[in-house]
Design an enzyme around this catalytic site. Structure first.
Site, short mmCIF file in Angstrom:
data_model
loop_
_atom_site.label_atom_id
_atom_site.label_comp_id
_atom_site.label_asym_id
_atom_site.label_seq_id
_atom_site.Cartn_x
_atom_site.Cartn_y
_atom_site.Cartn_z
N LYS A 112 10.36 9.04 57.50
CA LYS A 112 10.29 10.30 56.76
C LYS A 112 10.66 11.52 57.60
O LYS A 112 10.99 12.56 57.05
CB LYS A 112 8.89 10.48 56.14
N LYS A 192 13.69 -0.56 50.04
CA LYS A 192 12.59 -0.57 49.08
C LYS A 192 12.84 0.44 47.96
O LYS A 192 13.44 1.49 48.20
CB LYS A 192 11.33 -0.24 49.89
N LYS A 195 11.14 6.85 45.56
CA LYS A 195 11.62 8.09 44.95
C LYS A 195 12.53 8.84 45.89
O LYS A 195 13.52 9.41 45.50
CB LYS A 195 10.42 9.00 44.62
N1 AQP Z 1 8.99 -0.43 46.21
C1 AQP Z 1 7.69 -0.68 46.15
N2 AQP Z 1 7.26 -1.92 45.87
C2 AQP Z 1 5.93 -2.18 45.79
N3 AQP Z 1 4.96 -1.25 45.99
C3 AQP Z 1 5.36 0.00 46.27
N4 AQP Z 1 4.67 1.15 46.50
C4 AQP Z 1 5.54 2.15 46.72
N5 AQP Z 1 6.80 1.68 46.65
C5 AQP Z 1 6.73 0.35 46.36
C6 AQP Z 1 3.22 1.25 46.48
O1 AQP Z 1 2.84 2.24 45.55
C7 AQP Z 1 1.60 2.83 45.97
C8 AQP Z 1 1.69 4.33 45.91
O2 AQP Z 1 2.44 4.72 47.04
P1 AQP Z 1 2.78 6.15 47.48
O3 AQP Z 1 1.78 7.15 47.11
O4 AQP Z 1 3.29 6.05 48.89
O5 AQP Z 1 3.92 6.25 46.49
P2 AQP Z 1 5.12 6.95 46.63
O6 AQP Z 1 5.09 7.95 47.73
O7 AQP Z 1 5.22 7.36 45.24
O8 AQP Z 1 6.13 5.77 46.97
P3 AQP Z 1 7.61 6.02 47.21
O9 AQP Z 1 8.41 6.03 45.98
O10 AQP Z 1 7.98 5.02 48.24
O11 AQP Z 1 7.65 7.48 47.73
P4 AQP Z 1 8.48 8.00 48.89
O12 AQP Z 1 9.89 7.67 48.61
O13 AQP Z 1 8.19 9.46 48.86
O14 AQP Z 1 7.97 7.31 50.12
C9 AQP Z 1 1.33 2.33 47.39
O15 AQP Z 1 0.35 1.33 47.36
C10 AQP Z 1 2.65 1.75 47.80
O16 AQP Z 1 2.49 0.68 48.71
#
Ligand code: AQP
Length: 331
Positions: A112, A192, A195
């Protein structure tokens, strides 16, 4: 007494099917036999720049999404993190038993912060706040996707360090990682689903049907394989979504049928994509309908207020004990 579980989600952006299959679906099923506390982690969201109005609206919207996905405020404590400032207080105390080197090793921080002009200290200490979120409720289990396992390992280490320095208090929280713990991007199945990778890389739980169809149709697969060859990451990911949707719908016959077509080298990827779309929409449509009903009912503010009241009672009791143990002012 039922085992306590805690988990959190950031309110920023759209809830995607990676979040849903990897975490929220498990959050919902754990409600059957666990004491569940789920939190919309808005303190975490401000580690990167976000408009305050957007953040406030996003926290409310995430609460609606979670309830629509099956989080039941009658059985579960659902609240917004900043309504319970003890999270931030415990994060400071735990920060004092966390090694700088431990934080510097976190993969998510490296990812990040890469290429950013300004990297906040908040982003660096994010895993300490995450440890505080969990330990504040002395939770035994944390349902998460695979990307969070390293952070959880750090939470366990922080709990051990606190216990060693001040006395036994925190249980070491165990990750609860189910199927679907790593859903990949459809546009680039080597990364993965997330967002931050951009809109092409995720399918939103509430996304418009036509847009979902388009993303599935253009999902990266391969040029077709010989019988018996291993699946490419894109095809495996589509099968995973099909399998997870089938499991929720109580019918995995289509996944099994298409898998045997794959093994005999007869599978047409357009059929696989159509099946993924149909099954996924059967899962997502009722969630979208519930979401629309909730939006108009206007009950979410009360749910979050009541959730925060309940969370605060537990948080205050535990932070008082922590203050006592650490030699800080009590009362
Ligand atoms: N791709 C994924 N597959 C399975 N589980 C996932 N999680 C996130 N991505 C995947 C799980 O969702 C929960 C919430 O995580 P978070 O608050 O980190 O969610 P996020 O920030 O909305 O996830 P993103 O999309 O990956 O955000 P960015 O891109 O900002 O980092 C967690 O339990 C996570 O493991």
């Amino acid at each position: 007494m039922a085992q306590r579980v805690f988990s959190g989600i950031q309110p920023t952006g759209t809830l995607h099917i990676g979040n849903y299959f990897g975490a929220i679906r498990n959050w919902a099923s754990l409600q059957e036999d666990h004491d569940c506390i789920y939190c919309i982690v808005d303190y975490h969201a401000i580690t990167t720049e976000i408009d305050p109005q957007v953040l406030r609206a996003a926290s409310r919207s995430m609460a609606l999404d979670l309830i629509a996905c099956g989080i039941d405020p009658q059985r579960t404590i659902l609240f917004t993190q900043s309504a319970v400032p003890e999270h931030a207080e415990l994060a400071w105390i735990l920060g004092c038993v966390t090694g700088y080197g431990d934080l510097a090793r976190m993969i998510q921080f490296k990812d990040k912060s890469a290429g950013k002009k300004f990297i906040s200290a908040g982003l660096f200490i994010y895993p300490v706040l995450q440890a505080a979120d969990i330990l504040l409720y002395r939770a035994a289990g944390v349902p998460v996707g695979e990307d969070q396992v390293q952070h959880l390992e750090l939470s366990r280490r922080i709990a051990r360090r606190f216990n060693a320095r001040f006395g036994e208090f925190f249980p070491e929280p165990e990750p609860i990682v189910g199927k679907g713990a790593r859903i990949m991007s459809l546009a680039d199945p080597t990364i993965k689903m997330s967002k931050s990778a951009g809109e092409a890389h995720y399918i939103g739980v509430m996304e418009d049907e036509r847009s979902i169809r388009g993303k599935i149709r253009s999902a990266v697969t391969d040029i077709g394989l010989e019988p018996g060859t291993t699946m490419s990451p894109g095809v495996a990911n589509l099968f995973e979504v099909l399998d997870l949707s089938g499991e929720l719908l109580g019918d995995q016959s289509i996944a099994a049928e298409l898998c045997s077509e794959f093994q005999s080298g007869k599978l047409m990827y357009s059929h696989l994509k159509d099946a993924v779309f149909e099954s996924l929409m059967q899962v997502l449509r009722p969630i979208g309908e519930r979401r629309r009903e909730l939006e108009t009912s206007g009950i979410v503010e009360d749910i979050l207020r009541e959730g925060a009241d309940k969370a605060r009672v537990i948080a205050r009791e535990n932070i008082t004990k922590v203050r006592e143990m650490a030699g800080l002012v009590v009362g």
